[in-house]
Design a protein around this motif. Structure first.
Motif, PDB file in Angstrom:
ATOM      1  N   GLU A 975       0.840  -1.212   0.000  1.00 50.69           N
ATOM      2  CA  GLU A 975       0.000   0.000   0.000  1.00 50.69           C
ATOM      3  C   GLU A 975       0.857   1.237   0.000  1.00 50.69           C
ATOM      4  O   GLU A 975       0.611   2.171  -0.791  1.00 50.69           O
ATOM      5  N   ASN A 976       1.806   1.216   0.875  1.00 54.90           N
ATOM      6  CA  ASN A 976       2.689   2.375   0.920  1.00 54.90           C
ATOM      7  C   ASN A 976       3.436   2.581  -0.380  1.00 54.90           C
ATOM      8  O   ASN A 976       3.628   3.720  -0.827  1.00 54.90           O
ATOM      9  N   HIS A 979       1.142   4.187  -2.595  1.00 55.23           N
ATOM     10  CA  HIS A 979       1.004   5.604  -2.234  1.00 55.23           C
ATOM     11  C   HIS A 979       2.188   6.404  -2.706  1.00 55.23           C
ATOM     12  O   HIS A 979       2.031   7.498  -3.273  1.00 55.23           O
ATOM     13  N   ARG A 980       3.361   5.927  -2.437  1.00 58.53           N
ATOM     14  CA  ARG A 980       4.556   6.715  -2.723  1.00 58.53           C
ATOM     15  C   ARG A 980       4.912   6.709  -4.175  1.00 58.53           C
ATOM     16  O   ARG A 980       5.642   7.568  -4.663  1.00 58.53           O
ATOM     17  N   LEU A 985       1.705  13.169  -3.337  1.00 54.84           N
ATOM     18  CA  LEU A 985       1.917  13.721  -1.997  1.00 54.84           C
ATOM     19  C   LEU A 985       3.105  14.650  -2.030  1.00 54.84           C
ATOM     20  O   LEU A 985       4.067  14.406  -2.796  1.00 54.84           O
ATOM     21  N   ASN A 988       6.335  13.035  -1.891  1.00 56.39           N
ATOM     22  CA  ASN A 988       6.729  12.338  -3.110  1.00 56.39           C
ATOM     23  C   ASN A 988       7.363  13.284  -4.102  1.00 56.39           C
ATOM     24  O   ASN A 988       8.416  12.991  -4.675  1.00 56.39           O
TER      25      ASN A 988
ATOM     26  N   PRO B  17       6.362   1.049   6.997  1.00 52.56           N
ATOM     27  CA  PRO B  17       5.302   1.595   6.167  1.00 52.56           C
ATOM     28  C   PRO B  17       4.368   2.494   6.967  1.00 52.56           C
ATOM     29  O   PRO B  17       3.851   3.486   6.455  1.00 52.56           O
ATOM     30  N   ASP B  20       6.189   5.777   7.378  1.00 49.57           N
ATOM     31  CA  ASP B  20       6.175   6.515   6.115  1.00 49.57           C
ATOM     32  C   ASP B  20       4.822   7.076   5.828  1.00 49.57           C
ATOM     33  O   ASP B  20       4.657   8.237   5.392  1.00 49.57           O
ATOM     34  N   TYR B  21       3.793   6.259   6.038  1.00 47.56           N
ATOM     35  CA  TYR B  21       2.450   6.688   5.722  1.00 47.56           C
ATOM     36  C   TYR B  21       2.049   7.905   6.531  1.00 47.56           C
ATOM     37  O   TYR B  21       1.521   8.883   5.991  1.00 47.56           O
ATOM     38  N   ASP B  24       3.764  10.909   5.575  1.00 45.31           N
ATOM     39  CA  ASP B  24       3.113  11.445   4.383  1.00 45.31           C
ATOM     40  C   ASP B  24       1.854  12.187   4.736  1.00 45.31           C
ATOM     41  O   ASP B  24       1.455  13.149   4.039  1.00 45.31           O
ATOM     42  N   LEU B 110      -4.218   1.073   5.419  1.00 44.23           N
ATOM     43  CA  LEU B 110      -3.523   1.936   6.368  1.00 44.23           C
ATOM     44  C   LEU B 110      -4.454   3.004   6.909  1.00 44.23           C
ATOM     45  O   LEU B 110      -4.228   3.544   7.997  1.00 44.23           O
TER      46      LEU B 110
END
Lengths: 1207, 126
Positions: A975-976, A979-980, A985, A988, B17, B20-21, B24, B110
């Motif tokens: 998932e991350n 996302h990244r 974001l 990013n 993660p 990081d999430y 973010d 998440l």
């Protein structure tokens, strides 16, 4: 010259009685007065003095001795003052008082002593004597007075002379004259006078009288010492005289005894006084000769002594007289008594008695009579002789007295008193009475005697009793005084008896003879005469004899003798020996009688004394101890003695003998009278008999049948040994009892009826069955037969033979019961039972079997199956297989087959079959059990499922956690990454910039190269895996679940909604296209976890929908799911039925297995139904089953319990 | 000022993660591999929220929560755990932990974790 004192008793003498005992005084007074004395009395010495002052004064004093030494109340009066001047007689109670009187009184004038209890005569005599003495004294006193007067005169004269001489010294002639006067007087004085010198004690002058008295001549005396002249009998007198002289200066009337030269003794009263003659002290002494007085006195004393002696003797006599004696004066006052009377009257001495009247006596009775009697005697002067009176004395004792009352008469024949004597003749009387009584007794004995008794003198009946008369039949007169001959039959007998009788009497003093007599009326008597001499020393004297009629006795004797003869005759013929032996208390044995046969029988030649011991030595040594023991035992208990034993004859031959006898006690020994018989022969046959009996006995004992003998009273007289063994009662229990009481009451009637027939000998001989009570209380079944052998002497009763048939009976019953039981089982068992022939034809089918197969009755079943069992098999091949196996194997296994019901439905069944022999034993049948094991299968499946579930659960729990983490890593990182890589974001973009990359371009690249799809698939896969894990973890979640009371119908609706919208479902098929038919019933709320239940319902719906989508439904058949709920048996039943393709059996079986799926791989997890299963069964305690008809559809049936507590 | 979030998990690739999430998302995130380290940190520093696992080497998550809440009352705690048999004790409840604070591993999204941190109803359990 002795003075001639004349004794004269003048009756008018005065007596003064001094005494304080009025009664005595009075009686004395009376007595004396009656004697002519003039009497006065004074009760005390003082009064006496007064009395004495009166004129005329008393001549004699009777003084109560007790007054003498004791001072009177009114002052002591010197008794001596009275008694010195007056003559005294002391009145005594006791003679012992004399000494006390003499101790305190002057006894000079004492004339005597009178004891109070003296008789009147005595008293008067004493008083008379006293007066005589007084007279003497008076005379002597007169004499003395005269003397005194004379001496006084002399003195006076001499004083005058002295005076005169002093004055008229010159008148010698006068002197001479007077001297000669004096001399004349002196010389001629009638009493001896002597003048002696005081100092020298020599005589100066004596007078003629002196010389006369002494017998000396003048010249022998003058100048001589007094002591030489006057011989004093008691020389000590002179010392006393001198002493007295010294004290008093004169001696007055001192009594001395002199002795003249010829030895004559004279009593004198010496008087002496001192005088001075020519200034020379001289002693003038005079002697008054009182010899005669003395003699009189002595005579008096002697007389007194004699009197006293006589008195004492009298007293002794009257006291010794065996009897009571008393006398009364003429006033009927007691004047005296003997000791016995005095004691009886309760006095201690006669003195107390004297003067008392009858009324004063202590006895109460008969005073009046006595007085009257006494008075009469006094009056009439007549004595009363030998009066026998009965008195009650003391404590009510009765005494007999013989009384004599005699009037006392004086010389003038006047009654002056009464003398009474009486004797206690009680004893004599009693003896007399006793004698009389015993005489009477003896007489009555004599008369009453049953035995004739007679007193014979010279063979003549002197005295006879009535018995004698009676025996001989005579009256008394007929025998009395007759010669004994009359009672004898003849002369010969008379002579014989006489000779024997008198011969023995002479020898021994007694005799016993039998005699034949004849009664008056000629009857003959046998009598026993027993005679003895009355006086042993006189053989010819009287004979006392008793006569006993022994006629009967003699007869008896004869009879006894005859009997004995008879017995002896019998005894000698008895085939045995009659004996009498004894054992005494010392343990000695002996024989007193042995019949004649004994020696021969036993071969013993012994005297009767030795017989026993000889016998015993021959008794077999083994039997000997028993022999003695048996005797001892019978002795101890006085029980009859029986003994069987061996006797070894002289020859060595053994003889068995039997001795019987009954013992009896005779004084010191036990006597056995009995018989001994030779039983040798009998013994032999006895042995034989015993052998036979033993055989018979052992037969009976070992017989298992019971044998009874019953008498006509229904009482058992014999029971065989097996009885106690079989019936349990102790041996001998039934003897004397009626066994009917132990027969079962319900069977008693039959028994009684049978017994009736038996007694009439009409019983058919068929055994009767009945119940009999065992000793432990249980009922036994017996079978008995009875035979009437009452008339058989050996049996004498009804013989009953009985057998215990309980086992048989019970077996029969058991069999019957068993049969009933089995039939019951057969009818009711849930397992089906059938029997068929080898051809398959149905022979028997039980209801369960019918029900199982869906038939109503055996007939229907048979009809339907066309009599072929094979028709019930779903698969004919199964039938073949089964049949073949059964035929081949003797013990075929259990088959599990599918069977077909009447309605065509199939079910799984277990078959157990085997080949058996038919009941009638002719052919073989097939017998089998059919069990519908559908439920079991289901249950088994459920169990298996559960097990599998649990295994899975275990795995799941263990694994789940370990997987979650990696899964988390996979998912989150993917998932991350996405996302990244893809999300715009700031971070990013910043990072891209710094890397010199265009972020958008990067994104485009990633999409082109499908990296985004890779990443999302990674994530999705993670999610899928997580779901699986989650599902699996359902299994281990227990307590997590929250239970609520919910309505299933509502949940169903919710689920339907969910189903319609569910993501998964809509993906593959259109749920909406499926027709949902709801068939909701009235159901109660149940405790459940909504989410879980929903899950289950959803799962089923999903499966149904999925399944139906594979089927090509016909035009008119739309895909349809019917959901119905109803309340049944405490559960809510939810049924999902679809019309899909259904499942085959294989599938159906496995449907709840975890991971079993009919779907394509990837389509579904295969866990749905297993989880559902778990939820329903484990989580909610319910059931979930699947049913299906291939091609038609499937049904899922869920039951959820209504109960509150589930797990 | 950014909200500070502590993340405690002994597995790096779980922590990373998440860290990081949330970074973010604009949080400041401080990672720890043990509860002791985090506790030491909290002695000096504040935090707004702590994401902590139950099973940790040494001190366990729940124990950490109790101590940390005593140290710094008001901190929000989120328990991110794979243990199924985890239940909220009274101690934890006192520290402010309720069922919305629990996220089961693996979180499908998440976002689920973010929702728990931010204190909303995070919906169905996984």
């Amino acid at each position: 010259m002795r003075s001639g004192l004349r004794m004269s008793i003048k009756k008018d003498k005065k007596i003064l009685i001094i005494g304080d005992k009025r009664a005595d005084t009075e009686s004395l007074h009376a007595l004396l007065h009656s004697h002519g004395f003039s009497v006065s009395s004074a009760d005390s010495l003082n009064n006496a003095e007064k009395e004495l002052k009166k004129t005329p004064a008393a001549d004699l004093l009777l003084v109560d001795a007790s007054l003498v030494c004791t001072p009177s109340e009114t002052g002591y009066t010197d008794v001596n003052r009275l008694i010195t001047d007056n003559p005294v007689i002391f009145l005594l109670d006791e003679e012992s008082e004399i000494s006390s009187i003499s101790g305190c009184a002057d006894m000079t004038r004492t004339c005597g002593f009178i004891k109070r209890d003296s008789g009147d005569n005595y008293i008067t005599a004493t008083i008379d004597t006293a007066f005589r003495i007084i007279g003497y004294f008076k005379e002597s006193e007169e004499r003395r007075k005269e003397l005194e007067a004379a001496s006084n005169e002399i003195r006076n004269a001499m004083e005058e002379i002295e005076e005169a001489s002093g004055e008229m010294a010159d008148t010698n002639a006068l002197l001479e004259e007077s001297e000669s006067r004096f001399r004349t007087v002196f010389r001629n004085a009638p009493i001896p006078i002597a003048i002696s010198l005081m100092k020298e004690e020599t005589y100066l002058d004596i007078n003629l009288k002196f010389l006369e008295m002494t017998g000396f001549r003048r010249e022998q005396v003058i100048g001589k010492k007094r002591s030489d002249v006057i011989k004093l009998v008691s020389p000590e007198d002179s010392t006393v005289i001198m002493k007295e002289f010294m004290e008093k200066g004169l001696i007055s009337n001192y009594p001395i005894i002199t002795e003249d030269f010829s030895g004559n003794r004279y009593h004198n009263l010496l008087s002496a006084y001192q005088v001075e003659i020519n200034n020379v002290p001289c002693l003038v002494s005079m002697l008054a000769d009182i010899s005669s007085l003395k003699a009189v006195e002595e005579k008096l004393v002697e007389k007194e002594r004699l009197l006293a002696e006589a008195n004492n003797m009298l007293r002794l006599i009257i006291d010794t007289i065996p009897g009571h004696l008393y006398w009364k004066d003429k006033d009927l006052k007691y004047a005296g008594a003997n000791r016995l009377f005095v004691n009886d009257a309760g006095f201690s001495s006669t003195v107390e008695l004297i003067g008392l009247r009858e009324k004063d006596m202590p006895w109460i009775q008969q005073i009046a009579e006595t007085d009257t009697e006494d008075y009469n005697i006094m009056q009439t002067g007549k004595a009363v002789h030998n009066n026998i009176e009965l008195h009650t004395i003391g404590a009510g004792e009765q005494c007999w007295f013989r009384k004599n009352k005699i009037p006392l008469k004086n010389t003038d024949d006047q009654t002056i008193g009464i003398l009474c004597s009486y004797e206690d003749i009680t004893k004599t009387k009693l003896n007399e009475d006793e004698l009389r009584r015993s005489r009477a007794e003896l007489q009555s004995i004599f008369d009453a005697s049953m035995v004739g008794v007679a007193l014979i003198r010279g063979r003549i009946f002197i005295k006879i009793n009535s018995a004698l008369c009676k025996t001989l039949g005579y009256t008394e007169d007929g025998i009395l005084n007759h010669d004994a001959r009359i009672i004898y039959n003849d002369d010969a007998e008379y002579k014989r008896v006489g000779a024997e009788l008198y011969g023995n009497l002479e020898k021994y003093g007694q005799a016993v003879v039998e005699a034949k007599m004849v009664t008056k009326d000629g009857r003959m008597l046998d009598t026993l005469i027993s005679a003895s001499l009355v006086d042993h020393n006189n053989p010819t004297g009287d004979v006392c004899m008793s006569l006993n009629d022994i006629t009967d006795f003699k007869r008896a004797e004869n009879e006894a003798r005859e009997k004995e003869e008879r017995l002896r005759g019998i005894a000698s013929n008895v085939p045995g020996v009659i004996y009498q032996f004894y054992t005494d208390d010392t343990g000695k044995y002996g024989v007193t009688f042995m019949s004649d046969k004994a020696p021969a029988m036993f071969g013993i030649n012994a005297t009767i004394e030795n017989f026993f011991s000889e016998f015993v030595t021959r008794v077999h040594k083994d039997d000997r101890p028993r022999f003695f023991d048996s005797i001892k035992k019978s002795v101890e208990f006085i029980s009859s003695w029986e003994f069987e034993g061996r006797f070894v004859k002289y020859s060595g031959e053994i003889m068995w003998f039997r001795a019987m006898s009954s013992p009896s006690r005779q004084k010191d020994r036990i006597v056995f009278n009995g018989v001994i018989i030779d039983i040798t022969e009998k013994k032999i046959s006895e042995e034989e008999l015993r052998r036979r009996e033993d055989r018979f006995r052992s037969m009976i004992q070992s017989s298992s049948d019971m044998i009874f003998i019953m008498d006509s009273n229904n009482l058992i007289t014999y029971e065989s040994p097996s009885v106690s063994r079989i019936l349990g009662y102790e041996e001998g229990f039934f003897l004397g009892r009626s066994p009917l009481q132990l027969v079962h009451p319900d069977d008693l009637d039959i028994i009684m009826k049978e017994m009736g027939l038996v007694y009439k000998n009409e019983n058919p001989g068929i055994p009767t069955e009945f119940r009999f009570k065992h000793s432990d209380g249980n009922w036994l079944y017996l079978e008995a037969v009875a035979s009437n052998l009452v008339n058989n002497p050996a049996v004498n009763g009804i013989v009953i033979i009985a057998r215990d048939i309980t086992g048989r009976k019970l077996a029969g019953d058991a069999l019957r019961m068993s049969e009933a039981k089995f039939r019951n089982i057969f009818e009711n068992m849930s397992v089906g039972y059938f029997r068929s022939g080898l051809d398959g034809g149905i022979l028997d089918v039980n209801p369960a079997c019918l029900m199982m197969l869906g038939f109503e009755s055996v007939e229907e079943g048979k009809k339907f199956l066309k009599n072929r069992t094979s028709n019930i098999y779903a698969d004919l091949n199964d039938w073949k297989m089964v049949r073949n196996t059964v035929m081949a194997q003797p013990d075929p296994p259990v088959f599990t087959v599918r069977l077909k019901r009447k309605n065509g439905s199939e079910f799984t069944a277990e078959l157990k079959m085997k080949i058996v022999m038919a009941d009638d034993g002719t052919q073989m049948n097939v017998e089998g059990l059919i069990e519908d094991i559908s439920e079991r299968v289901k249950t088994q499946e459920v169990l298996i499922q559960s097990e599998k579930m649990l295994t899975v659960a275990g795995l799941a729990a263990g694994m789940a956690h370990e997987i979650n983490n990696p899964l988390g890593i996979i998912m989150q990182n993917a998932e991350n990454a996405m996302h990244r890589l893809l999300d715009e974001l700031p971070g990013n973009i910043e990072a891209a910039d710094s890397a010199g990359i265009d972020f958008k371009k990067l994104g485009r690249y990633i999409e082109l190269r499908r990296v985004d799809r890779y990443l999302s698939s990674i994530r999705e896969a993670g999610v899928r895996a997580a779901k699986i894990v989650g599902n699996m973890l359902q299994f281990s979640r227990g307590a997590d679940s929250k239970f609520d009371c919910l309505d299933i119908n509502t949940i169903l609706d919710k689920t339907l909604d969910l189903a319609a919208n569910d993501y998964d479902i809509t993906k593959n098929y259109d749920f909406k296209k499926i027709r949902i038919k709801k068939n909701y019933g009235e159901i109660p709320e149940i405790r459940c976890t909504e989410i879980q239940v929903e899950q289950v319902f959803l799962n089923i719906l999903k499966n149904a929908a999925q399944a139906m989508s594979t089927k090509n439904h016909a035009e008119n058949e739309k895909p349809e799911i019917t959901i119905s709920t109803h309340h049944e048996n405490n559960s809510v039943v939810i049924t999902f039925t679809d019309n899909g393709p259904g499942m085959d059996e294989n599938t159906r079986k496995k449907i709840f297995e975890p991971f079993y799926t009919t779907k394509q791989p990837g389509n579904g997890t295969g866990l749905g139904l297993s989880v559902s299963y778990y939820i329903i069964v484990n989580g909610h305690g319910g059931t979930i089953t699947a049913e299906s008809t291939p091609g038609k559809g499937s049904s899922f049936i869920i039951t959820l319990p209504v109960k509150k507590d589930i797990k | 000022m950014k909200a500070k979030l502590l993340v405690i998990d002994d597995e790096d690739f779980i922590r990373m993660p998440i860290q990081d999430y949330f970074e973010d998302c604009g949080w400041e995130v401080v990672p720890f591999s043990s509860a002791e380290d985090a506790l030491a940190y909290l002695k000096d520093e504040m935090a707004d929220c702590v994401i902590v696992d139950v099973r940790l080497p040494g001190m366990s998550g729940p124990e950490f929560i109790v101590r940390a809440s005593a140290l710094r009352p008001g901190i929000r705690f989120v328990i991110y755990t794979g243990s199924f048999d985890f239940s909220i004790t009274n101690d934890l409840r006192a520290a402010g932990v309720d069922k919305n604070c629990i996220v089961r591993k693996p979180a499908r999204d998440l976002n689920d974790i973010r929702r728990a941190v931010e204190g909303g109803d995070h919906g169905k359990d996984a």
